[in-house]
Design a protein around this motif. Structure first.
Motif, short mmCIF file in Angstrom:
data_model
loop_
_atom_site.label_atom_id
_atom_site.label_comp_id
_atom_site.label_asym_id
_atom_site.label_seq_id
_atom_site.Cartn_x
_atom_site.Cartn_y
_atom_site.Cartn_z
N THR A 1 0.84 -1.19 0.00
CA THR A 1 0.00 0.00 0.00
C THR A 1 0.88 1.25 0.00
O THR A 1 1.75 1.40 0.86
CB THR A 1 -0.92 0.03 1.24
OG1 THR A 1 -1.79 -1.10 1.20
CG2 THR A 1 -1.77 1.29 1.26
N LEU A 2 0.62 2.12 -0.96
CA LEU A 2 1.29 3.42 -1.01
C LEU A 2 0.31 4.48 -0.55
O LEU A 2 -0.76 4.64 -1.13
CB LEU A 2 1.75 3.75 -2.44
CG LEU A 2 2.31 5.16 -2.64
CD1 LEU A 2 3.67 5.30 -1.97
CD2 LEU A 2 2.42 5.53 -4.12
N GLY A 3 0.65 5.18 0.53
CA GLY A 3 -0.17 6.30 0.98
C GLY A 3 0.23 7.56 0.25
O GLY A 3 1.41 7.82 0.04
N VAL A 4 -0.77 8.34 -0.18
CA VAL A 4 -0.51 9.63 -0.82
C VAL A 4 -1.15 10.70 0.07
O VAL A 4 -2.37 10.73 0.24
CB VAL A 4 -1.10 9.71 -2.25
CG1 VAL A 4 -0.77 11.05 -2.89
CG2 VAL A 4 -0.56 8.57 -3.11
N VAL A 5 -0.30 11.55 0.71
CA VAL A 5 -0.80 12.53 1.66
C VAL A 5 -0.41 13.94 1.21
O VAL A 5 0.52 14.12 0.42
CB VAL A 5 -0.26 12.27 3.09
CG1 VAL A 5 -0.61 10.88 3.56
CG2 VAL A 5 1.25 12.48 3.15
N VAL B 1 -4.14 -7.83 -3.11
CA VAL B 1 -4.37 -6.63 -3.92
C VAL B 1 -3.42 -5.51 -3.50
O VAL B 1 -3.06 -5.38 -2.33
CB VAL B 1 -5.85 -6.17 -3.80
CG1 VAL B 1 -6.16 -5.67 -2.39
CG2 VAL B 1 -6.20 -5.10 -4.82
N SER B 2 -2.96 -4.72 -4.47
CA SER B 2 -2.13 -3.54 -4.18
C SER B 2 -3.04 -2.33 -4.02
O SER B 2 -4.10 -2.26 -4.65
CB SER B 2 -1.14 -3.29 -5.32
OG SER B 2 -0.34 -4.43 -5.54
N MET B 3 -2.63 -1.36 -3.19
CA MET B 3 -3.48 -0.19 -2.94
C MET B 3 -2.71 1.12 -3.03
O MET B 3 -1.56 1.19 -2.58
CB MET B 3 -4.12 -0.28 -1.55
CG MET B 3 -5.37 -1.12 -1.49
SD MET B 3 -6.33 -0.79 0.02
CE MET B 3 -5.30 -1.52 1.26
#
Length: 556
Positions: free
Chosen positions: A325-329, A487-489
């Motif tokens: 999981t890649l967080g985009v902030v 699953v990738s997120m």
């Protein structure tokens, strides 16, 4: 604990609520919005009223303001405002108190402000309703208020319409309107819920500074214990229309007594600063690889001199491995949601590459991409707006797979299995979206996205509008689904606490660029970028010991 247990003289009490009961129309899931609640707001203090949706917080505030709709009625109890009983008071008498003795800052300033009136005209109208001053003196007072709440170029701001302002600026205008008549009591109903952490920090600081400077009494409604830790002197905890706990902020935060308060505090996301245990997958290589992605918005006309060019995504590059999981902030306007829409091909990029399973989808036409769309799914911010209100849950979940060739009977079996996976009863399949709570609707949105067995999920602010306990459930659900399905997120959020809970890596965006990319331990404990440090320092109730808040006063 009732407010009566505090030894407080009447002269020290700005607002007293005793045995208040507000009844709901017949046919609702419960008979009362609030039942037999009691508490006191002391002069010059901030009282936080905390609880989840449906706890009765906003109904209590609207009752104090005399703004209840006709079908909801006060059927018992007393509300004393600055020594005056307002239960049973006539509309004219209530109107004279509103704004002058007690004012309210509403949760959504865009819907609370008149879109057809300038900011100045709306502040002027507040004073004019009470017969205050001349047009010139009211204009001077309005500009003085806009200056006081920290808005840039107040003379210019006076002439602006609400839609031209950012969320933080609109909230400042609401505060200016609330202060116009110098009220002794201010009610703030979730004024920072939808704001970025830096804007939220500014608004909290502004309310606290004004309260101290004017010795005002503030009733602050929230569902965020981080906010409580920042501003509260005392706290009232509400559950399903009842006050279940009441005490000083220190008592409630450090030694909560009621199980519901303990559950709420336990559900609040905290900065972990530790990296997630990586998911073991058999896949090799990245599921998604983004290279130098660019998107610029253009509006207006060059010929007429109204051309406006806004770079939304600038030279963005990253990789996402299977099961991660890649967080985009980042703040509003940083390009987070634009990036999400580009990745799901809901918007066409200007240049750059989006390699999904080694194929560049950025250059594909809609017809070429359609067979691949089921492999990339999106969970939207507002589940109510993204679900068809006229379709049953069964139809919402099956219409996409059937359109892509799945047998209808198999699709319904898959839908039942998916509802079970997200923690909903199979009976939900025949019901409509309006019959579910916000958290349940978000689960339905997740089930719909998973119907296609996607390789990539893009979640755009999927938990930002939810109460902390529901939010915690959805985060646990997404984590479990990822570990079960691989699953990738890409997880887009403005809440860094949430990002630290669920993300393997975090990309910090500012003005369309990624200014920092790394694991949670780096982003939260050793941020390299000044902007990242500002974001982390602005999180309410969650500052690392060596950081002080850097409250920015720029265009927010």
């Amino acid at each position: 604990m009732n407010a009566g247990s505090h030894a407080v003289t009447d002269g020290m009490v700005a607002l007293s609520v005793r045995g208040l009961t507000v009844s709901l129309p017949t046919g609702m899931e419960r008979t009362h919005a609030v039942k037999d609640i009691s508490f006191e707001l002391q002069r010059g203090q901030i009282l936080c009223v905390i609880g989840e949706s449906g706890s009765g917080k906003s109904v209590t505030a609207n009752t104090v303001m005399g703004l209840l709709p006709d079908m909801i009625t006060v059927t018992g109890g007393s509300i004393t405002l600055d020594g005056r009983e307002i239960v049973g008071m006539g509309p004219e008498a209530l109107r004279s108190l509103r704004g002058r003795v007690v004012s309210m800052i509403f949760q959504d300033p865009l819907s609370a402000l008149n879109p057809l009136m300038t900011v100045g005209a709306q502040i002027d109208e507040t004073m004019q309703a009470h017969g205050i001053g001349t047009a010139t003196s009211r204009r001077e007072r309005a500009i003085e208020l806009l200056t006081e709440v920290g808005l840039p170029e107040p003379e210019l701001m006076y002439l602006q319409y609400p839609f031209r302002l950012s969320g933080g600026q609109r909230q400042r205008v609401m505060i200016a309107m609330a202060l116009a008549m110098e009220p002794s009591i201010l009610i703030a109903d979730e004024p920072t819920t939808a704001l970025d952490v830096t804007t939220q920090a500014q608004i909290l600081k502004l309310i606290r500074d004004i309260q101290r400077r004017k010795n005002m009494s503030v009733m602050f409604i929230t569902h965020d214990f981080g906010v409580v830790a920042e501003v509260a002197d005392s706290v009232v905890v509400m559950e399903k229309g009842h006050v279940v706990e009441h005490g000083t902020a220190h008592e409630v935060l450090k030694t909560p007594k009621h199980p519901y308060t303990k559950r709420l505090i336990a559900a609040v996301p905290h900065l972990t600063g530790t990296n997630r245990v990586p998911l073991q997958t058999e896949a090799n290589g990245p599921v998604l690889k983004v290279e130098n992605l660019v998107k610029t918005y253009r509006s207006g006309s060059k010929m007429f001199g109204t051309l406006r060019v806004v770079p939304a995504v600038r030279e963005v590059s990253f990789e996402l491995a299977s099961g991660r999981t890649l967080g985009v902030v980042g703040e509003s306007g940083s390009g987070k949601s634009s990036l999400g829409r580009l990745l799901t091909k809901l918007m066409v990029s200007d240049s750059g590459r989006i390699l999904f399973e080694d194929r560049d989808i950025a250059t594909l036409s809609e017809a070429e991409f359609r067979p691949m769309r089921q492999r990339i799914q999106m969970i939207f911010q507002d589940p109510f707006a993204s679900l068809n209100p006229r379709a049953t849950i069964g139809r919402i979940l099956t219409v996409g797979p059937v359109a892509h060739g799945m047998d209808p009977a198999r699709a319904r079996d898959e839908a039942r299995a998916m509802l079970d996976l997200v923690g909903l009863d199979a009976g939900a399949i025949g019901r409509f979206p309006h019959e579910f709570s916000g958290g349940q609707r978000q689960r339905i949105g997740i089930a719909r996205a998973l119907m296609f067995k996607p390789r990539l999920l893009v979640a755009d602010e999927a938990v930002s509008a939810l109460d902390v306990s529901i939010q915690a459930q959805i985060l646990q659900l997404l984590d479990r689904i990822q570990r079960e399905t691989g699953v990738s997120m890409v997880f887009i959020t403005h809440d860094l606490r949430v990002a630290s809970q669920i993300c393997d890596d975090i990309a910090v965006m500012q003005y369309g660029r990624i200014v920092e990319l790394g694991p949670p331990s780096q982003i939260f404990l050793d941020p390299q970028s000044a902007y990242t440090r500002e974001l982390v320092a602005a999180i309410p109730g969650e500052r690392p010991r060596d950081m002080t808040p850097e409250i920015m006063t720029a265009e927010l």
